[in-house]
Write a protein that holds these residues in place. Structure first.
Motif, PDB file in Angstrom:
ATOM      1  N   GLY A 248      12.617  22.022   4.410  1.00  0.00           N
ATOM      2  CA  GLY A 248      13.935  21.704   4.946  1.00  0.00           C
ATOM      3  C   GLY A 248      14.058  20.273   5.408  1.00  0.00           C
ATOM      4  O   GLY A 248      14.805  19.970   6.349  1.00  0.00           O
ATOM      5  N   VAL A 249      13.335  19.381   4.751  1.00  0.00           N
ATOM      6  CA  VAL A 249      13.302  17.960   5.103  1.00  0.00           C
ATOM      7  C   VAL A 249      14.195  17.185   4.139  1.00  0.00           C
ATOM      8  O   VAL A 249      14.159  17.414   2.929  1.00  0.00           O
ATOM      9  N   ALA A 250      14.998  16.249   4.662  1.00  0.00           N
ATOM     10  CA  ALA A 250      15.891  15.449   3.828  1.00  0.00           C
ATOM     11  C   ALA A 250      15.091  14.369   3.099  1.00  0.00           C
ATOM     12  O   ALA A 250      14.499  13.501   3.746  1.00  0.00           O
ATOM     13  N   PRO A 251      15.084  14.381   1.764  1.00  0.00           N
ATOM     14  CA  PRO A 251      14.263  13.414   1.022  1.00  0.00           C
ATOM     15  C   PRO A 251      15.035  12.164   0.624  1.00  0.00           C
ATOM     16  O   PRO A 251      16.233  12.214   0.299  1.00  0.00           O
ATOM     17  N   GLY A 252      14.337  11.045   0.631  1.00  0.00           N
ATOM     18  CA  GLY A 252      14.917   9.788   0.192  1.00  0.00           C
ATOM     19  C   GLY A 252      13.918   8.997  -0.620  1.00  0.00           C
ATOM     20  O   GLY A 252      12.725   9.345  -0.703  1.00  0.00           O
ATOM     21  N   ALA A 253      14.391   7.909  -1.214  1.00  0.00           N
ATOM     22  CA  ALA A 253      13.551   7.050  -2.043  1.00  0.00           C
ATOM     23  C   ALA A 253      12.919   5.950  -1.202  1.00  0.00           C
ATOM     24  O   ALA A 253      13.532   5.443  -0.258  1.00  0.00           O
ATOM     25  N   HIS A 254      11.696   5.572  -1.588  1.00  0.00           N
ATOM     26  CA  HIS A 254      10.936   4.562  -0.850  1.00  0.00           C
ATOM     27  C   HIS A 254      10.465   3.487  -1.833  1.00  0.00           C
ATOM     28  O   HIS A 254       9.277   3.392  -2.169  1.00  0.00           O
ATOM     29  N   PRO A 255      11.404   2.644  -2.321  1.00  0.00           N
ATOM     30  CA  PRO A 255      11.042   1.608  -3.292  1.00  0.00           C
ATOM     31  C   PRO A 255      10.434   0.386  -2.619  1.00  0.00           C
ATOM     32  O   PRO A 255      10.579   0.192  -1.405  1.00  0.00           O
ATOM     33  N   SER A 256       9.796  -0.456  -3.414  1.00  0.00           N
ATOM     34  CA  SER A 256       9.126  -1.627  -2.850  1.00  0.00           C
ATOM     35  C   SER A 256       9.111  -2.757  -3.864  1.00  0.00           C
ATOM     36  O   SER A 256       9.562  -2.613  -5.004  1.00  0.00           O
ATOM     37  N   TYR A 257       8.553  -3.889  -3.440  1.00  0.00           N
ATOM     38  CA  TYR A 257       8.182  -4.890  -4.434  1.00  0.00           C
ATOM     39  C   TYR A 257       7.318  -4.192  -5.489  1.00  0.00           C
ATOM     40  O   TYR A 257       6.489  -3.329  -5.143  1.00  0.00           O
ATOM     41  N   PRO A 258       7.474  -4.544  -6.769  1.00  0.00           N
ATOM     42  CA  PRO A 258       6.620  -3.934  -7.798  1.00  0.00           C
ATOM     43  C   PRO A 258       5.195  -4.473  -7.682  1.00  0.00           C
ATOM     44  O   PRO A 258       4.808  -5.437  -8.343  1.00  0.00           O
ATOM     45  N   ASP A 259       4.417  -3.835  -6.835  1.00  0.00           N
ATOM     46  CA  ASP A 259       3.118  -4.384  -6.440  1.00  0.00           C
ATOM     47  C   ASP A 259       2.164  -3.246  -6.107  1.00  0.00           C
ATOM     48  O   ASP A 259       1.786  -3.054  -4.951  1.00  0.00           O
ATOM     49  N   SER A 260       1.779  -2.485  -7.123  1.00  0.00           N
ATOM     50  CA  SER A 260       0.867  -1.373  -6.872  1.00  0.00           C
ATOM     51  C   SER A 260      -0.513  -1.867  -6.456  1.00  0.00           C
ATOM     52  O   SER A 260      -1.202  -1.223  -5.658  1.00  0.00           O
ATOM     53  N   ALA A 261      -0.924  -3.029  -6.961  1.00  0.00           N
ATOM     54  CA  ALA A 261      -2.252  -3.549  -6.617  1.00  0.00           C
ATOM     55  C   ALA A 261      -2.348  -3.903  -5.145  1.00  0.00           C
ATOM     56  O   ALA A 261      -3.387  -3.699  -4.513  1.00  0.00           O
ATOM     57  N   GLY A 262      -1.284  -4.450  -4.586  1.00  0.00           N
ATOM     58  CA  GLY A 262      -1.290  -4.845  -3.178  1.00  0.00           C
ATOM     59  C   GLY A 262      -0.580  -3.893  -2.261  1.00  0.00           C
ATOM     60  O   GLY A 262      -0.338  -4.204  -1.087  1.00  0.00           O
ATOM     61  N   PHE A 263      -0.211  -2.699  -2.769  1.00  0.00           N
ATOM     62  CA  PHE A 263       0.457  -1.664  -1.979  1.00  0.00           C
ATOM     63  C   PHE A 263       1.758  -2.172  -1.360  1.00  0.00           C
ATOM     64  O   PHE A 263       2.195  -1.704  -0.322  1.00  0.00           O
ATOM     65  N   GLY A 264       2.375  -3.156  -1.981  1.00  0.00           N
ATOM     66  CA  GLY A 264       3.668  -3.637  -1.511  1.00  0.00           C
ATOM     67  C   GLY A 264       3.638  -4.349  -0.182  1.00  0.00           C
ATOM     68  O   GLY A 264       4.675  -4.487   0.475  1.00  0.00           O
ATOM     69  N   ARG A 265       2.481  -4.848   0.210  1.00  0.00           N
ATOM     70  CA  ARG A 265       2.353  -5.473   1.534  1.00  0.00           C
ATOM     71  C   ARG A 265       2.337  -6.995   1.481  1.00  0.00           C
ATOM     72  O   ARG A 265       1.992  -7.652   2.467  1.00  0.00           O
ATOM     73  N   THR A 266       2.745  -7.562   0.335  1.00  0.00           N
ATOM     74  CA  THR A 266       2.839  -9.009   0.184  1.00  0.00           C
ATOM     75  C   THR A 266       4.193  -9.351  -0.434  1.00  0.00           C
ATOM     76  O   THR A 266       4.657  -8.669  -1.348  1.00  0.00           O
ATOM     77  N   SER A 267       4.827 -10.410   0.075  1.00  0.00           N
ATOM     78  CA  SER A 267       6.079 -10.866  -0.516  1.00  0.00           C
ATOM     79  C   SER A 267       5.814 -11.408  -1.914  1.00  0.00           C
ATOM     80  O   SER A 267       4.874 -12.180  -2.114  1.00  0.00           O
ATOM     81  N   LEU A 268       6.623 -11.009  -2.873  1.00  0.00           N
ATOM     82  CA  LEU A 268       6.490 -11.508  -4.233  1.00  0.00           C
ATOM     83  C   LEU A 268       7.548 -12.564  -4.507  1.00  0.00           C
ATOM     84  O   LEU A 268       8.732 -12.372  -4.192  1.00  0.00           O
ATOM     85  N   ASP A 269       7.114 -13.667  -5.089  1.00  0.00           N
ATOM     86  CA  ASP A 269       8.032 -14.742  -5.463  1.00  0.00           C
ATOM     87  C   ASP A 269       8.580 -14.418  -6.842  1.00  0.00           C
ATOM     88  O   ASP A 269       8.027 -14.820  -7.862  1.00  0.00           O
ATOM     89  N   MET A 270       9.676 -13.663  -6.859  1.00  0.00           N
ATOM     90  CA  MET A 270      10.263 -13.242  -8.128  1.00  0.00           C
ATOM     91  C   MET A 270      11.770 -13.395  -8.050  1.00  0.00           C
ATOM     92  O   MET A 270      12.353 -13.361  -6.954  1.00  0.00           O
ATOM     93  N   PRO A 271      12.432 -13.618  -9.176  1.00  0.00           N
ATOM     94  CA  PRO A 271      13.892 -13.749  -9.159  1.00  0.00           C
ATOM     95  C   PRO A 271      14.543 -12.527  -8.532  1.00  0.00           C
ATOM     96  O   PRO A 271      14.117 -11.386  -8.767  1.00  0.00           O
ATOM     97  N   LEU A 272      15.578 -12.768  -7.759  1.00  0.00           N
ATOM     98  CA  LEU A 272      16.234 -11.675  -7.055  1.00  0.00           C
ATOM     99  C   LEU A 272      16.801 -10.647  -8.029  1.00  0.00           C
ATOM    100  O   LEU A 272      16.778  -9.440  -7.758  1.00  0.00           O
ATOM    101  N   THR A 273      17.299 -11.110  -9.172  1.00  0.00           N
ATOM    102  CA  THR A 273      17.841 -10.162 -10.157  1.00  0.00           C
ATOM    103  C   THR A 273      16.753  -9.229 -10.684  1.00  0.00           C
ATOM    104  O   THR A 273      17.000  -8.037 -10.902  1.00  0.00           O
ATOM    105  N   GLU A 274      15.544  -9.767 -10.875  1.00  0.00           N
ATOM    106  CA  GLU A 274      14.440  -8.930 -11.354  1.00  0.00           C
ATOM    107  C   GLU A 274      14.007  -7.941 -10.282  1.00  0.00           C
ATOM    108  O   GLU A 274      13.676  -6.782 -10.582  1.00  0.00           O
TER     109      GLU A 274
END
Length: 263
Positions: A56-82
């Motif tokens: 009975g838990v409300a589910p949501g999405a948890h997206p991140s920088y596309p960074d599986s190697a770093g677990f999304g814990r580093t800012s990526l210098d990538m175009p905003l559109t990408e």
């Protein structure tokens, strides 16, 4: 005292800890499911969605920088559109599985460094909030209370759920203490429950320099990988109940601005 507060957790991030995640669902009201950017795959998404429905838990999405190697814990210098294309694709991946299972999603909460960057960079926050709201107008956006993402979501016309943390320290600017610095993590059920109660009741809490700050939020996050997270969730539930505060997902309470999540 009466009222309500949402208690959420980030789940589906560690393949070997799914039993822990499912157990934690018994004590929270909403969850954020990793959808491929930093962790998670089709199998884990489906398992977490089914477990959320069962609990009975409300589910949501948890997206991140596309960074599986770093677990999304580093800012990526990538175009905003990408970046936006990646975020939309991540949420779509979870949304498609949820649709196949007839499980409605309720929200989107960015992960890790993306979460922090959206709190600190207004231009980025504006672009991401607008793009996510256009792509998923029925989903609320979740982010750090008092950050740029909050203002950007409001400007975009999205429902925004301001979030506070029970197991992370704050700076005087009401930002999270970086994990690399002392005071980043709050240990012990009592200390975590005290911070949760302070946020839920509008009371001050101590920043890492000792100054008092107020964090105005309607959702509280407990990290599933914090040691003793399940026990902490139980402790928080008990403390909230003793004060007449219900743990409910946004949209479950009458006259809540997030009632659109029920539609």
């Amino acid at each position: 005292m009466t009222g309500w507060i949402d208690l959420n957790a980030d789940l589906g991030e560690e393949p070997m800890e799914e039993v822990r995640d499912i157990a934690l669902m018994q004590h929270i009201s909403s969850c954020n499911i990793a959808c491929g950017g930093h962790a998670g795959d089709a199998g884990s998404m489906a398992r977490m969605l089914r477990a959320a429905r069962e609990a009975g838990v409300a589910p949501g999405a948890h997206p991140s920088y596309p960074d599986s190697a770093g677990f999304g814990r580093t800012s990526l210098d990538m175009p905003l559109t990408e970046l936006i294309d990646s975020l939309v694709a991540q949420v779509d991946a979870l949304a498609n599985i949820a649709a196949d299972l007839a499980i409605p999603l309720t929200h989107i909460k960015p992960h890790g460094m993306l979460y922090n960057d959206l709190a600190d960079h207004p231009q980025m926050a504006g672009a991401v909030a607008s793009a996510l709201h256009r792509a998923f107008p029925h989903l609320a956006l979740v982010g750090l209370a008092h950050g740029s993402f909050e203002a950007a979501a409001s400007k975009a016309g999205a429902c925004f759920i301001a979030e506070g943390f029970v197991d992370r320290g704050y700076t005087p600017a009401r930002r999270l203490v970086p994990r690399s610095q002392p005071g980043a993590l709050i240990e012990g059920d009592d200390a975590r429950a005290a911070q949760a109660l302070a946020i839920a009741t509008g009371q001050p809490l101590a920043a890492n320099d000792g100054t008092l700050i107020h964090v105005v939020a309607k959702s509280l996050c407990i990290h599933s990988d914090s040691p003793g997270s399940e026990q902490t969730a139980l402790r928080i539930a008990g403390v909230m109940a003793s004060k007449g505060i219900s743990i409910k997902a946004p949209g479950e309470m009458p006259n809540d601005p997030a009632d659109l999540l029920r539609r």
